[in-house]
Design an enzyme around this catalytic site. Sequence first.
Site, PDB file in Angstrom:
ATOM      1  N   ASP A  41      -2.227 -10.544  -0.767  1.00  0.00           N
ATOM      2  CA  ASP A  41      -3.109 -10.527   0.394  1.00  0.00           C
ATOM      3  C   ASP A  41      -3.525 -11.917   0.878  1.00  0.00           C
ATOM      4  OD1 ASP A  41      -2.828  -7.890  -0.001  1.00  0.00           O
ATOM      5  OD2 ASP A  41      -4.958  -7.429  -0.163  1.00  0.00           O
TER       6      ASP A  41
ATOM      7  N   ASP B  73       2.166   0.797   1.656  1.00  0.00           N
ATOM      8  CA  ASP B  73       1.714  -0.118   0.593  1.00  0.00           C
ATOM      9  C   ASP B  73       2.369   0.218  -0.746  1.00  0.00           C
ATOM     10  OD1 ASP B  73       0.228  -2.225  -0.419  1.00  0.00           O
ATOM     11  OD2 ASP B  73      -1.673  -1.540   0.435  1.00  0.00           O
TER      12      ASP B  73
HETATM   13  C1  GAL Z   1      -3.230  -4.167  -0.238  1.00  0.00           C
HETATM   14  C2  GAL Z   1      -2.540  -4.662   1.014  1.00  0.00           C
HETATM   15  C3  GAL Z   1      -3.620  -5.018   2.001  1.00  0.00           C
HETATM   16  C4  GAL Z   1      -4.463  -3.790   2.298  1.00  0.00           C
HETATM   17  C5  GAL Z   1      -5.035  -3.212   1.012  1.00  0.00           C
HETATM   18  C6  GAL Z   1      -5.727  -1.877   1.232  1.00  0.00           C
HETATM   19  O1  GAL Z   1      -2.279  -3.816  -1.162  1.00  0.00           O
HETATM   20  O2  GAL Z   1      -1.753  -5.761   0.698  1.00  0.00           O
HETATM   21  O3  GAL Z   1      -3.035  -5.532   3.168  1.00  0.00           O
HETATM   22  O4  GAL Z   1      -3.667  -2.841   2.941  1.00  0.00           O
HETATM   23  O5  GAL Z   1      -4.006  -3.016   0.050  1.00  0.00           O
HETATM   24  O6  GAL Z   1      -6.215  -1.334   0.067  1.00  0.00           O
END
Ligand code: GAL
Length: 412
Positions: A223, A153
């Site tokens: 997301d 991430d």
């Molecule tokens: C976001 C990511 C999500 C999930 C989340 C967890 O940045 O895009 O898919 O992994 O973090 O905190």
Amino acid sequence: MMFASALLLSSVVPVVLGQSAPPSKSTGKLPALGWNTWNAYGCNINEAKVLAAANQFVSLGLKDAGYQYVNIDDCWSNKSGRDPNTHRIVPDATKFPNGIGGLASQIHNLGLKIGIYSDAGTMTCAGYPGSLGNEMLDASTFGEWGIDYLKYDNCNVPANWTDSSSPPGGDWYNSNSALRYRQMGDALAAQSRPIQYEICIWGQANVWTWGARVGHSWRMSGDASPSWSYITSIIKTNVAHLNYTNFWAHNDMDMMEIGNGALTIQEQRTHFAAWAFLKSPILLGTDLSKLNSTQLAIIKNKELLAFHQDPNIGTAATPFKATSTAPTTSPPEYYSGASSKGTHVFIINTGSSTATKTFTLSNVPGLGTSGTFKIHDMWSGTDLSGTYSASSSFSVSVAAHDTVTYLLTKVA
Ligand code: GAL
């Protein structure tokens, strides 16, 4: 002495200039098929929930359908920080009493693969330890645990690791963002087991231009949400970058929302079909025990999964002009693509009421301008009655937000 320590340093500090190690060709040829904890449970995860999903892969026939990866997202480790002695990230012992390695063995015993999550910053998005600066240690820890897949991430990035403008030379492969992902790519390449590498960079830093040089798939957006507006917006984004998708190279439209929120069954069909024909990874994101038989039939549709997992053709379906007078829409409604079985047509009704959709067979790329064809419905697995000449048009009534899927075969 100085020379020796410089050598030692260069063997542990990832190279930031020139080329990085390319991603493993032993994994990630086809877009991943699996499940991930995040859309289903957020931070509220534990071994029981992950194992339940793995067992449901077997009991619901998902494993037989090709689903393979059982992936843990954010919030699996001790939030307070790394082990003070070993400096390793430590699994939360309450959530994961057998550690991640113990869970990995159980998942492997079911004939499945396991994924983990970390972050190319100082902390994950939910505030757990990140891997920036500890790539080699973390990659080798994941390797020891038996990890098969890493989602990496993009939160909590120090200012000197961000990009405020296009990088020198204009190749985003040399941007600070890409370098953070390349460092982890190098560390993964140094492990003895192949680890599929998901670049979760939300469509930033022109990732589609360098993603395949660094990992196997890359997120194209922020997301997902269980909404029709997310589905149409990510299709629009993705359609602009389809030539980057191929074997070992997957534009990732984010994890599935089938089973979540208030998507209609037609919208869930479009969600699944579009991810399949655009060859995005398909990572289910719901409590699988709550899926009804209609939803299960969608995610287990053999013909769409065969298109998605075609071992001979890696490219995605692309938009085509359905008739000489067809208007241009955004996102496009008509797509065609090749599989080992032949030529396919996919039609999305993006409108909010039932509509008749029409295409002229000779407008479908690859079909040719002569001959007679039969049309096979991939959802039902049955042939439509009659045959169609290349010059004829085919019309179908499509419900609001639904998608129809066909295979066209020349019969004469
Ligand atoms: C976001 C990511 C999500 C999930 C989340 C967890 O940045 O895009 O898919 O992994 O973090 O905190």
